[in-house]
Design a protein around this motif. Structure first.
Motif, PDB file in Angstrom:
ATOM      1  N   GLN A  46       0.935  -1.064   0.232  1.00  0.00           N
ATOM      2  CA  GLN A  46       0.098   0.063  -0.649  1.00  0.00           C
ATOM      3  C   GLN A  46       0.828   1.546   0.331  1.00  0.00           C
ATOM      4  O   GLN A  46       0.186   2.516  -0.491  1.00  0.00           O
ATOM      5  CB  GLN A  46      -1.185   0.059   1.097  1.00  0.00           C
ATOM      6  CG  GLN A  46      -2.293  -0.682   1.059  1.00  0.00           C
ATOM      7  CD  GLN A  46      -2.558  -0.896  -0.068  1.00  0.00           C
ATOM      8  OE1 GLN A  46      -3.601  -0.092  -0.336  1.00  0.00           O
ATOM      9  NE2 GLN A  46      -3.362  -2.071  -1.055  1.00  0.00           N
ATOM     10  N   SER A  47       2.035   1.341   0.462  1.00  0.00           N
ATOM     11  CA  SER A  47       2.800   2.186   0.799  1.00  0.00           C
ATOM     12  C   SER A  47       2.884   2.787  -0.921  1.00  0.00           C
ATOM     13  O   SER A  47       3.698   4.075  -1.280  1.00  0.00           O
ATOM     14  CB  SER A  47       3.745   2.037   1.252  1.00  0.00           C
ATOM     15  OG  SER A  47       3.224   2.255   3.080  1.00  0.00           O
ATOM     16  N   MET A  48       3.831   1.432  -1.373  1.00  0.00           N
ATOM     17  CA  MET A  48       3.836   0.954  -2.928  1.00  0.00           C
ATOM     18  C   MET A  48       3.710   2.224  -3.915  1.00  0.00           C
ATOM     19  O   MET A  48       3.275   2.879  -4.565  1.00  0.00           O
ATOM     20  CB  MET A  48       4.395   0.038  -3.178  1.00  0.00           C
ATOM     21  CG  MET A  48       6.072   0.015  -2.659  1.00  0.00           C
ATOM     22  SD  MET A  48       6.649  -1.940  -3.115  1.00  0.00           S
ATOM     23  CE  MET A  48       7.213  -1.342  -4.595  1.00  0.00           C
ATOM     24  N   VAL A  49       2.049   2.037  -3.719  1.00  0.00           N
ATOM     25  CA  VAL A  49       0.376   2.290  -4.092  1.00  0.00           C
ATOM     26  C   VAL A  49      -0.054   3.343  -4.382  1.00  0.00           C
ATOM     27  O   VAL A  49       0.394   4.482  -5.319  1.00  0.00           O
ATOM     28  CB  VAL A  49      -0.509   1.310  -4.126  1.00  0.00           C
ATOM     29  CG1 VAL A  49      -1.710   2.371  -3.774  1.00  0.00           C
ATOM     30  CG2 VAL A  49      -0.825  -0.040  -4.763  1.00  0.00           C
ATOM     31  N   ALA A  50       1.152   4.259  -3.096  1.00  0.00           N
ATOM     32  CA  ALA A  50       0.885   5.826  -2.421  1.00  0.00           C
ATOM     33  C   ALA A  50       1.181   6.201  -2.953  1.00  0.00           C
ATOM     34  O   ALA A  50       1.211   7.364  -3.900  1.00  0.00           O
ATOM     35  CB  ALA A  50       0.849   5.906  -0.954  1.00  0.00           C
ATOM     36  N   TRP A 105       1.209   9.188  -6.136  1.00  0.00           N
ATOM     37  CA  TRP A 105       1.239  10.401  -5.793  1.00  0.00           C
ATOM     38  C   TRP A 105       2.493  11.217  -7.385  1.00  0.00           C
ATOM     39  O   TRP A 105       2.249  11.747  -7.665  1.00  0.00           O
ATOM     40  CB  TRP A 105       2.429  10.117  -4.958  1.00  0.00           C
ATOM     41  CG  TRP A 105       2.779  11.780  -5.151  1.00  0.00           C
ATOM     42  CD1 TRP A 105       3.974  12.739  -4.927  1.00  0.00           C
ATOM     43  CD2 TRP A 105       2.334  12.989  -4.498  1.00  0.00           C
ATOM     44  NE1 TRP A 105       4.025  13.656  -4.505  1.00  0.00           N
ATOM     45  CE2 TRP A 105       2.701  14.119  -4.836  1.00  0.00           C
ATOM     46  CE3 TRP A 105       0.899  13.229  -3.713  1.00  0.00           C
ATOM     47  CZ2 TRP A 105       2.456  15.450  -4.006  1.00  0.00           C
ATOM     48  CZ3 TRP A 105      -0.091  14.746  -3.432  1.00  0.00           C
ATOM     49  CH2 TRP A 105       1.279  15.366  -3.734  1.00  0.00           C
ATOM     50  N   VAL A 106       2.737   9.830  -7.934  1.00  0.00           N
ATOM     51  CA  VAL A 106       3.687  10.615  -9.063  1.00  0.00           C
ATOM     52  C   VAL A 106       2.837  10.240 -10.332  1.00  0.00           C
ATOM     53  O   VAL A 106       3.540  10.447 -11.315  1.00  0.00           O
ATOM     54  CB  VAL A 106       5.164   9.310  -9.275  1.00  0.00           C
ATOM     55  CG1 VAL A 106       5.619   9.850  -7.861  1.00  0.00           C
ATOM     56  CG2 VAL A 106       4.394   7.747  -9.171  1.00  0.00           C
ATOM     57  N   SER A 155      -5.222  13.321  -4.627  1.00  0.00           N
ATOM     58  CA  SER A 155      -6.004  13.614  -3.416  1.00  0.00           C
ATOM     59  C   SER A 155      -6.365  12.103  -2.832  1.00  0.00           C
ATOM     60  O   SER A 155      -6.137  12.024  -1.274  1.00  0.00           O
ATOM     61  CB  SER A 155      -7.297  13.918  -3.542  1.00  0.00           C
ATOM     62  OG  SER A 155      -8.035  14.729  -2.904  1.00  0.00           O
ATOM     63  N   ALA A 156      -6.329  11.062  -3.517  1.00  0.00           N
ATOM     64  CA  ALA A 156      -6.943   9.607  -3.130  1.00  0.00           C
ATOM     65  C   ALA A 156      -5.301   9.258  -2.307  1.00  0.00           C
ATOM     66  O   ALA A 156      -5.432   8.574  -1.250  1.00  0.00           O
ATOM     67  CB  ALA A 156      -7.327   9.155  -4.104  1.00  0.00           C
ATOM     68  N   ALA A 157      -4.092   9.703  -3.063  1.00  0.00           N
ATOM     69  CA  ALA A 157      -2.925   9.114  -2.409  1.00  0.00           C
ATOM     70  C   ALA A 157      -2.878  10.025  -0.957  1.00  0.00           C
ATOM     71  O   ALA A 157      -2.079   9.413  -0.222  1.00  0.00           O
ATOM     72  CB  ALA A 157      -1.591   9.615  -3.325  1.00  0.00           C
ATOM     73  N   MET A 158      -3.286  10.896  -1.085  1.00  0.00           N
ATOM     74  CA  MET A 158      -3.196  11.873   0.294  1.00  0.00           C
ATOM     75  C   MET A 158      -3.672  10.790   1.605  1.00  0.00           C
ATOM     76  O   MET A 158      -3.390  10.501   2.620  1.00  0.00           O
ATOM     77  CB  MET A 158      -3.089  13.100   0.377  1.00  0.00           C
ATOM     78  CG  MET A 158      -2.571  13.763  -0.326  1.00  0.00           C
ATOM     79  SD  MET A 158      -0.366  13.934  -0.265  1.00  0.00           S
ATOM     80  CE  MET A 158      -0.258  14.711   1.696  1.00  0.00           C
TER      81      MET A 158
END
Length: 103
Positions: free
Chosen positions: A54-58, A62-63, A71-74
Motif C-alpha cells: 500500500q505504501s508503494m501504491v500511494a 502520487w507520482v 488527493s486519494a494518495a494523500m
C-alpha cells in the motif's frame, strides 16, 4: 472508474488488482530509479506485506501527476501513517516485540 453495472465480487477484485498493479508499475518506473529501496528483481506483488504494498501504491498514485489521484494518495498516506504509528505502539508495549525497539 470501477465497474458499475452490478459487478460481481470477482470483477471488482480484478478491477482493483489491475489498479494496484498500475500504481506499483508507476512506482518502479518513476520513483524507484531515483530511490531504489525495493529490490525489484525479488519483488512479488502477490507475496508482499500489505503495508509495503500500500505504501508503494500511494507513491505510485502520487507520482501520477493527476490531482484527484494525488488527493486519494494523500488519504491513503494518512491511513498508512496511522497504521504504522499504531504498529509502533504495539511494538513498544508488547513483550514479544521488545527486540524491535532499537530505533
Amino acid at each position: 472508474t470501477p465497474p458499475s453495472s452490478s459487478p460481481n465480487l470477482e470483477q471488482t477484485q480484478l478491477y482493483y488488482w489491475e489498479k494496484r498493479k498500475q500504481c506499483v508499475d508507476r512506482y518502479f518506473e518513476v520513483f524507484h530509479p531515483r530511490w531504489p529501496f525495493i529490490h525489484q528483481g525479488s519483488f512479488d506483488i502477490r507475496q508482499e506485506i500489505p503495508l509495503l504494498l500500500q505504501s508503494m501504491v500511494a507513491i505510485g498514485m502520487w507520482v501520477s501527476g493527476d490531482q484527484s489521484v494525488q488527493s486519494a494518495a494523500m488519504e491513503l498516506h494518512d491511513k498508512l501513517d496511522f497504521a504504522i504509528r499504531d504498529q509502533r505502539v504495539c511494538r513498544i508495549t508488547s513483550p514479544q516485540c521488545t527486540l524491535y525497539m532499537i530505533c
